[in-house]
Scaffold this motif. Sequence first.
Motif, PDB file in Angstrom:
ATOM      1  N   GLU A 113      26.669  41.298  31.832  1.00  0.00           N
ATOM      2  CA  GLU A 113      26.781  42.709  32.573  1.00  0.00           C
ATOM      3  C   GLU A 113      26.099  42.111  34.236  1.00  0.00           C
ATOM      4  N   ASN A 114      26.010  41.085  34.296  1.00  0.00           N
ATOM      5  CA  ASN A 114      25.867  39.777  35.286  1.00  0.00           C
ATOM      6  C   ASN A 114      26.289  39.314  35.722  1.00  0.00           C
ATOM      7  N   GLN A 115      27.885  38.940  35.408  1.00  0.00           N
ATOM      8  CA  GLN A 115      29.193  37.897  35.731  1.00  0.00           C
ATOM      9  C   GLN A 115      29.592  38.330  36.894  1.00  0.00           C
ATOM     10  N   GLU A 116      29.345  39.316  37.011  1.00  0.00           N
ATOM     11  CA  GLU A 116      30.812  40.137  37.904  1.00  0.00           C
ATOM     12  C   GLU A 116      29.645  39.830  39.638  1.00  0.00           C
ATOM     13  N   ALA A 117      28.445  40.152  39.303  1.00  0.00           N
ATOM     14  CA  ALA A 117      27.188  39.961  40.959  1.00  0.00           C
ATOM     15  C   ALA A 117      27.571  37.974  41.161  1.00  0.00           C
ATOM     16  N   MET A 118      26.881  37.273  39.912  1.00  0.00           N
ATOM     17  CA  MET A 118      27.135  36.119  40.048  1.00  0.00           C
ATOM     18  C   MET A 118      28.980  35.022  40.791  1.00  0.00           C
ATOM     19  N   PHE A 163      33.020  38.972  53.423  1.00  0.00           N
ATOM     20  CA  PHE A 163      32.598  39.264  51.625  1.00  0.00           C
ATOM     21  C   PHE A 163      32.616  40.674  51.684  1.00  0.00           C
ATOM     22  N   MET A 164      32.764  41.316  53.135  1.00  0.00           N
ATOM     23  CA  MET A 164      32.665  43.207  52.907  1.00  0.00           C
ATOM     24  C   MET A 164      34.424  43.224  52.264  1.00  0.00           C
ATOM     25  N   ALA A 165      34.969  42.836  52.789  1.00  0.00           N
ATOM     26  CA  ALA A 165      36.596  42.924  52.295  1.00  0.00           C
ATOM     27  C   ALA A 165      37.445  43.017  50.919  1.00  0.00           C
ATOM     28  N   TYR A 166      36.052  41.562  50.716  1.00  0.00           N
ATOM     29  CA  TYR A 166      36.282  41.005  49.117  1.00  0.00           C
ATOM     30  C   TYR A 166      35.693  42.402  47.993  1.00  0.00           C
ATOM     31  N   GLN A 167      34.632  42.213  48.588  1.00  0.00           N
ATOM     32  CA  GLN A 167      33.586  43.337  47.687  1.00  0.00           C
ATOM     33  C   GLN A 167      34.785  44.899  47.492  1.00  0.00           C
ATOM     34  N   GLN A 168      35.840  44.792  48.368  1.00  0.00           N
ATOM     35  CA  GLN A 168      36.871  46.160  48.589  1.00  0.00           C
ATOM     36  C   GLN A 168      38.071  46.682  47.540  1.00  0.00           C
ATOM     37  N   LEU A 169      38.078  44.547  46.709  1.00  0.00           N
ATOM     38  CA  LEU A 169      39.402  44.452  45.972  1.00  0.00           C
ATOM     39  C   LEU A 169      38.942  45.049  44.155  1.00  0.00           C
ATOM     40  N   GLY A 170      38.351  45.624  43.723  1.00  0.00           N
ATOM     41  CA  GLY A 170      37.690  46.170  42.641  1.00  0.00           C
ATOM     42  C   GLY A 170      37.193  44.774  41.957  1.00  0.00           C
ATOM     43  N   PRO A 171      37.021  45.225  40.542  1.00  0.00           N
ATOM     44  CA  PRO A 171      36.886  44.009  39.006  1.00  0.00           C
ATOM     45  C   PRO A 171      36.494  43.105  39.729  1.00  0.00           C
ATOM     46  N   VAL A 172      36.312  41.609  39.416  1.00  0.00           N
ATOM     47  CA  VAL A 172      37.011  40.657  39.099  1.00  0.00           C
ATOM     48  C   VAL A 172      37.129  40.084  37.656  1.00  0.00           C
ATOM     49  N   MET A 173      36.175  40.395  37.089  1.00  0.00           N
ATOM     50  CA  MET A 173      36.273  40.290  35.833  1.00  0.00           C
ATOM     51  C   MET A 173      37.208  41.701  34.451  1.00  0.00           C
ATOM     52  N   PRO A 174      37.890  41.931  33.930  1.00  0.00           N
ATOM     53  CA  PRO A 174      38.303  41.986  33.775  1.00  0.00           C
ATOM     54  C   PRO A 174      37.805  43.626  32.982  1.00  0.00           C
ATOM     55  N   TYR A 175      36.127  42.858  32.193  1.00  0.00           N
ATOM     56  CA  TYR A 175      35.426  44.521  32.066  1.00  0.00           C
ATOM     57  C   TYR A 175      34.321  44.558  32.513  1.00  0.00           C
ATOM     58  N   SER A 176      33.919  45.818  33.491  1.00  0.00           N
ATOM     59  CA  SER A 176      33.049  45.314  34.403  1.00  0.00           C
ATOM     60  C   SER A 176      31.885  45.930  33.016  1.00  0.00           C
ATOM     61  N   ALA A 177      30.530  45.689  34.059  1.00  0.00           N
ATOM     62  CA  ALA A 177      28.642  46.860  33.336  1.00  0.00           C
ATOM     63  C   ALA A 177      29.550  47.872  33.196  1.00  0.00           C
ATOM     64  N   ASN A 178      30.126  48.069  33.669  1.00  0.00           N
ATOM     65  CA  ASN A 178      29.653  49.985  34.051  1.00  0.00           C
ATOM     66  C   ASN A 178      30.863  50.177  32.967  1.00  0.00           C
ATOM     67  N   ASP A 179      31.746  49.402  32.824  1.00  0.00           N
ATOM     68  CA  ASP A 179      32.785  49.852  31.539  1.00  0.00           C
ATOM     69  C   ASP A 179      32.131  49.968  30.431  1.00  0.00           C
ATOM     70  N   TYR A 180      31.156  48.930  29.869  1.00  0.00           N
ATOM     71  CA  TYR A 180      30.610  48.569  28.285  1.00  0.00           C
ATOM     72  C   TYR A 180      29.762  49.901  28.442  1.00  0.00           C
ATOM     73  N   ASN A 181      28.626  49.577  29.232  1.00  0.00           N
ATOM     74  CA  ASN A 181      27.783  50.955  29.428  1.00  0.00           C
ATOM     75  C   ASN A 181      28.257  52.300  28.977  1.00  0.00           C
ATOM     76  N   ASN A 182      29.261  52.560  29.815  1.00  0.00           N
ATOM     77  CA  ASN A 182      30.228  54.187  29.903  1.00  0.00           C
ATOM     78  C   ASN A 182      30.697  54.076  28.043  1.00  0.00           C
ATOM     79  N   SER A 183      31.296  52.931  27.793  1.00  0.00           N
ATOM     80  CA  SER A 183      31.557  53.174  26.283  1.00  0.00           C
ATOM     81  C   SER A 183      30.634  53.589  25.383  1.00  0.00           C
TER      82      SER A 183
END
Length: 294
Positions: A113-118, A163-183
């Motif tokens: 769940e912290n991979q994306e932020a790191m 950094f602000m533009a980079y944040q708008q591109l969507g998740p870096v990892m194929p499966y984000s922490a939100n996907d896990y938590n929602n499932s």
Amino acid sequence: MTISMFVTILVIALLSTFIIWNTIYYRNKIAVMSGMMVAMALGMSAGLAIGVIIGAFLSGNLFDSTVIGILVGMATGYLAGMPISMMAVIDGALAGIMGGMMGAMLGDMIAAENQEAMIRIIVALFVGTMLILYYLIKQESTTKASGWFLHPLTLIVISSLFFMAYQQLGPVMPYSANDYNNSYSQLQEKHLQIEADEYTFLPNRATVAVGETINLVLANRGTMEHHLVIIGLKAQGTSSAHHQESNYSIQLHSDAGENQVTTFTPLIPGTYRYICTIPGHKEAGMEGEIEVTL
């Protein structure tokens, strides 16, 4: 590969190439000490960034991610130092090796769940470091670093905008922490029993889902102890008196005739091996695969 992942790798490659090209172009004007610093910083930064990304992407496979991180860091450090001096080459290559090793370990060890932020933090630091290196090269190649582009405030603004533009591109990892938590809230518990006889696991293949709560039972039907290890499976919520969890595996021990239970929730899709680590048991055939699906 996500769009953000592609952009991330492309940015690292382009900025690394840009700095290397500048060391070649200004090689006769850069002092040896400054060239050594550039090679070390580039090798360390590139190895660290790629190591973290590959370590997270190949979570559980620390060997491959470490090798890739080391090779990338060593190559960039070597190429950046080559136009300057042999000392710069050595410093750059060694710093690249260190950065690749540290990045791979960090990417592999950090929770899913912290991979994306790191990754985003490391990339932001990488871009900032490259801008500073460019400023250093230009300062060495002229009597003074001048022009609005090389003003420290401009470099800060460019880094912030990226950094602000980079944040708008969507998740870096194929499966984000939100996907896990929602499932998690949508899936029910699953009972999975693996029977251990003398040198046999039954079944030797199983399928579970990401976010599914797994009640794993190791039923020892034999006359000797067995130690089940699921290699590389990232999970949360594990619980058992006879259960252990490391960064690389889930483990469950059962003496002869015992049933031992653990509960966990898989986080990342993939196919993972499970083996018995008692000496000689895996070689005799005590192994299988567990597939984690979405």
